[in-house]
Design an enzyme around this catalytic site. Structure first.
Site: not given
Length: 560
Positions: A142, A144, A171, A222, A297, A336, A363
């Site tokens: 995943q 950002h 995200e 999340e 998460q 993350d 994350s």
């Protein structure tokens, strides 16, 4: 005092800019093995937990009660608790002990029992266990996608590139709260340009986040936080029951969601109750499982500086990731938020999840330069793409990304910017100029983008909510302006909301809109030759990085 020149050089090393503290058990500044942690115990009477880790039912706080009533399985508790800590730790590492055996017994462990088991294990053993206990066989990643200007054109281009590079979830969040609808819209469009099936979210306060999901702009959430002490929980005007209710609200509208927790949060908020960070995090994970949520998460997340400052802290972070998988939950395993000035230390922390593989290794790998990351910067960002690809190649590990060419990325970024330009025009939003499209196509980050009229953007973003614009409106706008493939991809994600298949544990969606989850891609690792293995096609993709010289190079007489 005359100084050693070697020590002068060492003092200037990046790692010595980090913060470290000796263990301080009384305030919770201890990762594991806190003498103040309770001893494992359980008593079952008439099918009900009446004692948990030395505490009688009448003395339970709300977290104890929730765990006792909704997590502990009284039918296996006495059997599970009778297993010695060392024997349980060996079962986790034993390739001949199936994952299903562990998952059944874990329902009977108390928080203190889990901590006692992990106290027996080193990081290599935990990584061995994590490889077996991951819910979905295939690892993923995943990222950002944000920027300091909340520039939607750049978000669309960055989202398209990230999706094209292989991220299965993306995200975003905002610097200015009222920009949220535009950030979510831009990521929805950009992500589906990069490839169909990418899941996106916009991390906000929960009411707006849920609204955007219900409108079909986002696909998952999340950032629903849970905590390991009662005081921290109630400070947020929340209870385990209210969080479980919110989770059901997401699920009832076809939205995938997972809770968020992390080692060190209670210390950071001043109410650790003198317990170890890992003990409190195990409570969070059990609460999450009890609430019926499909994933979590964790991996310390925004509190990573706290466990990273104490001995064995990064080991405790690995342990919390491992227990999430033992509880049969999807794990988005952190990495993350950057926590160290040392690139060596940041890489070492990431390897704990990269090597055994998790459902989402990051994350949030920063799909933007860290100066644009509104989640405070990630362990790895866009400037590290090539290093990450080489790590995959060096170690024959699937970290979820694939090599791409400069020409491909330029083309996909341009298409995403133009697709968003068409949507903005069709929906009557402020113009996206050709200058902006050109800048987003070639930009490194927001420093390379022209300024937009923020006042007009904010008015339009709020108008988007007032007008009730949904994902269907986005599909129509794309189709009307010639972006039929992107329209089909957005529509494909809306169909997922109806079927609900991607609400299964550890779900991702491939480019053909097939759901891959712990249901149809269950981890079956039991030693060499089992579990996830790179197939030839994927290995060829990973190893053929752009900087590797081919035999043709030498055949053409260009070699030495």
């Amino acid at each position: 005092m005359k100084r050693s020149k070697r020590f002068e050089v060492l003092d200037e090393r990046p790692v010595n800019q980090d913060g470290f503290i000796q263990e301080w058990p009384e305030v919770g500044l201890i990762a594991m093995e806190n003498p103040n942690d309770p001893k494992p115990s359980i008593q079952i009477k008439d099918g009900k937990v009446c004692e948990l880790d030395g505490k009688k039912r009448e003395d339970f706080d709300m977290i104890d009660q929730f765990i006792a009533d909704y997590y502990i399985d009284p039918t296996v508790a006495e059997e599970a608790m009778a297993i010695s800590d060392q024997a349980a730790a060996k079962m986790l590492c034993d390739v001949n002990c199936p994952r299903e055996t562990i998952v059944r017994l874990v329902k009977g462990f108390t928080p203190a029992k889990v901590v006692a088991i992990f106290n027996q294990m080193n990081v290599v053993e935990m990584m061995m266990a994590l490889q077996k206990m991951r819910a979905r066989k295939t690892p993923s990643n995943q990222c950002h996608i944000t920027n300091v200007a909340d520039n939607p054109v750049l978000i669309a281009a960055d989202g398209a590139e990230a999706a094209f590079r292989g991220f299965d979830e993306m995200e975003t969040t905002v610097g200015v709260v009222r920009y949220a609808p535009f950030n979510a819209l831009a990521l929805q469009v950009g992500g589906q340009v990069g490839r169909g099936g990418v899941l996106i979210q916009c991390a906000l306060e929960e009411a707006t986040e849920l609204l955007l999901g219900m409108r079909g702009i986002t696909a998952y959430a999340e950032t629903i936080s849970v905590y390991g002490t009662e005081q921290v929980f109630t400070d947020g005007d929340d209870t385990p029951w209210s969080k479980a209710f919110l989770a059901s609200a997401y699920a009832s509208r076809g939205l995938k969601m997972r809770f968020t927790s992390g080692t060190g949060s209670e210390v950071q908020m001043g109410y650790a109750e003198g317990k170890s960070m890992l003990y409190l995090e195990i409570r969070c994970i059990m609460l999450t499982k009890g609430a019926g949520v499909q994933g979590l998460q964790n991996g310390s997340i925004s509190c990573i500086g706290v466990p990273a400052a104490v001995p064995s802290g990064i080991r405790a972070v690995l342990a919390e990731n491992l227990f999430t998988t033992m509880a049969d939950l999807e794990v988005a395993s952190g990495n993350d938020q950057t926590f160290s000035h040392s690139p060596i230390r940041r890489c070492a922390r990431t390897m704990m999840q990269f090597l055994p593989g998790t459902d989402f290794i990051f994350s949030g790998y920063s799909g933007v330069p860290n100066y644009d990351n509104m989640f405070a910067g990630s362990n790895f960002d866009v400037d590290d793409y090539d290093d990450y690809l080489v790590l995959q190649r060096d170690l024959m590990v699937d970290g979820g990304l694939r090599p791409v060419t400069e020409e491909e990325v330029i083309a996909i970024r341009n298409k995403a910017a133009r697709a968003l330009q068409a949507v903005f025009k069709e929906l009557g939003f402020p113009e996206i100029t050709e200058e902006e499209v050109e800048a987003a196509t070639y930009a490194h980050g927001s420093k390379d983008m022209p300024h937009r009229n923020v006042v007009e953007d904010l008015k339009a973003a709020q108008d988007m909510l007032k007008r009730g614009i949904t994902g269907v409106d986005v599909v129509r706008a794309l189709a009307k302006n010639g972006f039929t493939d992107v329209a089909e991809n957005v529509l494909g994600m809306l169909r997922q909301r109806v079927s609900g298949d991607y609400l299964h544990t550890s779900s991702i969606v491939d480019k053909d809109f097939n759901v891959i989850s712990a249901v149809n891609d269950r981890n079956d690792y039991q030693g060499p030759g089992t579990g996830y293995r790179l197939n030839k096609e994927r290995w060829d993709e990973i190893k053929n990085i752009g900087s590797a010289l081919s035999p043709d190079y030498f055949d053409r007489g260009k070699g030495c």
